[in-house]
Design a protein around this motif. Structure first.
Motif, mmCIF file in Angstrom:
data_model
loop_
_atom_site.group_PDB
_atom_site.id
_atom_site.type_symbol
_atom_site.label_atom_id
_atom_site.label_comp_id
_atom_site.label_asym_id
_atom_site.label_seq_id
_atom_site.Cartn_x
_atom_site.Cartn_y
_atom_site.Cartn_z
ATOM 1 N N PRO A 294 0.800 -1.231 0.000
ATOM 2 C CA PRO A 294 0.000 0.000 0.000
ATOM 3 C C PRO A 294 0.826 1.270 0.000
ATOM 4 N N ALA A 295 0.151 2.382 -0.297
ATOM 5 C CA ALA A 295 0.814 3.680 -0.365
ATOM 6 C C ALA A 295 0.443 4.592 0.800
ATOM 7 N N LEU A 296 -0.600 4.274 1.549
ATOM 8 C CA LEU A 296 -0.974 5.141 2.668
ATOM 9 C C LEU A 296 -0.073 4.890 3.871
ATOM 10 N N ARG A 297 0.368 5.966 4.495
ATOM 11 C CA ARG A 297 1.228 5.877 5.678
ATOM 12 C C ARG A 297 0.555 5.086 6.792
ATOM 13 N N SER A 298 -0.751 5.227 6.932
ATOM 14 C CA SER A 298 -1.460 4.519 7.997
ATOM 15 C C SER A 298 -1.332 3.008 7.846
ATOM 16 N N ALA A 299 -1.292 2.514 6.619
ATOM 17 C CA ALA A 299 -1.118 1.077 6.403
ATOM 18 C C ALA A 299 0.298 0.645 6.776
ATOM 19 N N TRP A 300 1.298 1.452 6.462
ATOM 20 C CA TRP A 300 2.682 1.123 6.807
ATOM 21 C C TRP A 300 2.885 1.136 8.318
ATOM 22 N N ARG A 301 2.081 1.908 9.017
ATOM 23 C CA ARG A 301 2.220 1.995 10.471
ATOM 24 C C ARG A 301 1.300 1.028 11.212
ATOM 25 N N ASP A 302 0.499 0.284 10.503
ATOM 26 C CA ASP A 302 -0.470 -0.615 11.130
ATOM 27 C C ASP A 302 0.270 -1.833 11.709
ATOM 28 N N PRO A 303 0.238 -2.050 13.036
ATOM 29 C CA PRO A 303 0.990 -3.171 13.625
ATOM 30 C C PRO A 303 0.548 -4.535 13.106
ATOM 31 N N ALA A 304 -0.748 -4.685 12.830
ATOM 32 C CA ALA A 304 -1.231 -5.981 12.353
ATOM 33 C C ALA A 304 -0.720 -6.267 10.947
#
Length: 374
Positions: A294-304
């Motif tokens: 993914p390209a969204l920062r929130s996905a890169w930061r998602d622990p799961a």
């Protein structure tokens, strides 16, 4: 009434699996969208205008945008989405993912997929990843370190080392790279080329990662485009090297975006589908569930998401945030191809640095109109 839409993407699970699955999902609501596949090399070999004449949606990377603008074959996002939507993506996308598609004061692609050159290592061979290029060189004296030099990757690796040296852009627009930084980058790559295994000199990033996943004879690749699909196994990914432990990370942005061709007249249903692909729901759920990156920062930061994919995202997020862009002018792809071949051959035969750097500047001038935006 919906149209029948055709898209073209690249032939790797990261490039097609999520898009195809999303199209099947959207078919339930009446959207008819099919995706053809093309090799990465195929995108390099075919003019973007030719591809856009045949497809409504084209997956591309940012060096193609100058050529696309010159051919007037893509519709800018400003004609398709609101200013608030574009501003939201700029805020939420990791690193320069959206900005990489901004050229001539418009955005030309939705940054669906984010990637950059990162460090890959065998978990069983290198417990703690090196941080600096000096540490990489020291490791290469004890274990096998491979460079990614095939195709365009010689020049991309070279530009990444230059970025670590602080040469993110030349002081003059018509100069490819500052000479002092370029000489130092050449020295680093020359030293590592001498010990990089000959058997992998023609291997692209996928082939290098396939080899490292299946064999234990290569301990580390300091710069290779990250593919999350290899992370749960024997290969671990970390941030790209720096010159000093507190210096900038040097890496050149990759990733891909979805461009809407001029031939398309997108329906509301197709537009909603594109919006959904860029949504937090899709980016942190559906896309990683289907081997996408993914390209969204929130996905890169998602622990799961990170735990599912072997720590890939936490291990490389800072590289993505600091990544540099490639030239994007009309002629950038031709320059990248010719410059990479010259650099690769120079590294393999041991040419003098300035002879190669002079040739790179000549190639840049040949493929870059004076004063043109890069």
């Amino acid at each position: 009434m919906n149209g029948i839409w055709r898209g073209l993407t690249w032939d790797h699970p990261r490039g097609y699996r999520a898009l195809e699955a999303a199209a099947w999902r959207a078919a339930e609501s009446g959207l008819s969208l099919s995706w053809d596949r093309h090799s990465l090399e195929g995108f390099e070999a075919h003019p973007i205008g030719e591809l856009c004449a045949r497809y409504d949606l084209v997956v591309l990377d940012h060096p193609h945008v100058g050529e696309a603008v010159a051919a007037d074959c893509l519709t800018p996002l400003e004609e398709l989405f609101s200013a608030d939507e574009i501003a939201g993506w700029r805020r939420d996308c990791i690193g320069p993912s959206l900005d990489s598609y901004r050229y001539a004061d418009r955005h030309w692609s939705l940054p669906l997929d984010a990637a950059s050159q990162v460090m890959a290592r065998r978990r069983d061979a290198v417990e703690t990843p090196p941080v600096t290029w000096d540490e990489v060189i020291a490791l290469s004296e004890r274990k096998t370190v491979v460079l990614s030099l095939s195709g365009p990757h010689a020049i991309l690796s070279f530009q990444s080392v230059c970025a670590a040296l602080g040469a993110r852009a030349a002081a003059e627009p018509d100069v490819f790279l500052e000479r002092a930084a370029a000489r130092e980058a050449w020295s680093i790559l020359s030293r590592l080329t001498r010990t990089s295994p000959e058997a992998l000199r023609d291997a692209n990033p996928i082939a290098i990662l396939e080899h490292m996943s299946a064999h234990d004879d290569v301990a580390l690749c300091p710069l290779v485009y990250g593919y999350v699909t290899y992370a749960p196994g024997a290969v671990a990914f970390s941030d790209a090297p720096r010159i000093t432990a507190s210096g900038p990370i040097g890496s050149i942005l990759g990733g891909t975006g979805i461009g809407v061709s001029r031939r398309a007249r997108p329906s509301p249903e197709l537009m909603d589908h594109l919006r959904w692909l860029m949504s937090a729901e899709a980016q942190a759920g559906f896309i990683p569930d289907h081997d996408g990156q993914p390209a969204l920062r929130s996905a890169w930061r998602d622990p799961a998401v990170d735990a599912r994919w072997g720590g890939f995202y936490a291990g490389t997020i800072q590289t993505l945030e600091q990544a540099s862009l490639r030239p994007r002018h009309d002629g950038a792809i031709a320059f990248q191809t010719a410059a990479s071949e010259r650099l690769r051959q120079g590294l393999l035969v041991g040419d003098a640095a300035d002879a190669v750097l002079d040739d790179l500047q000549t190639l840049f001038a040949r493929h870059h109109a004076p004063g043109a935006e890069t």
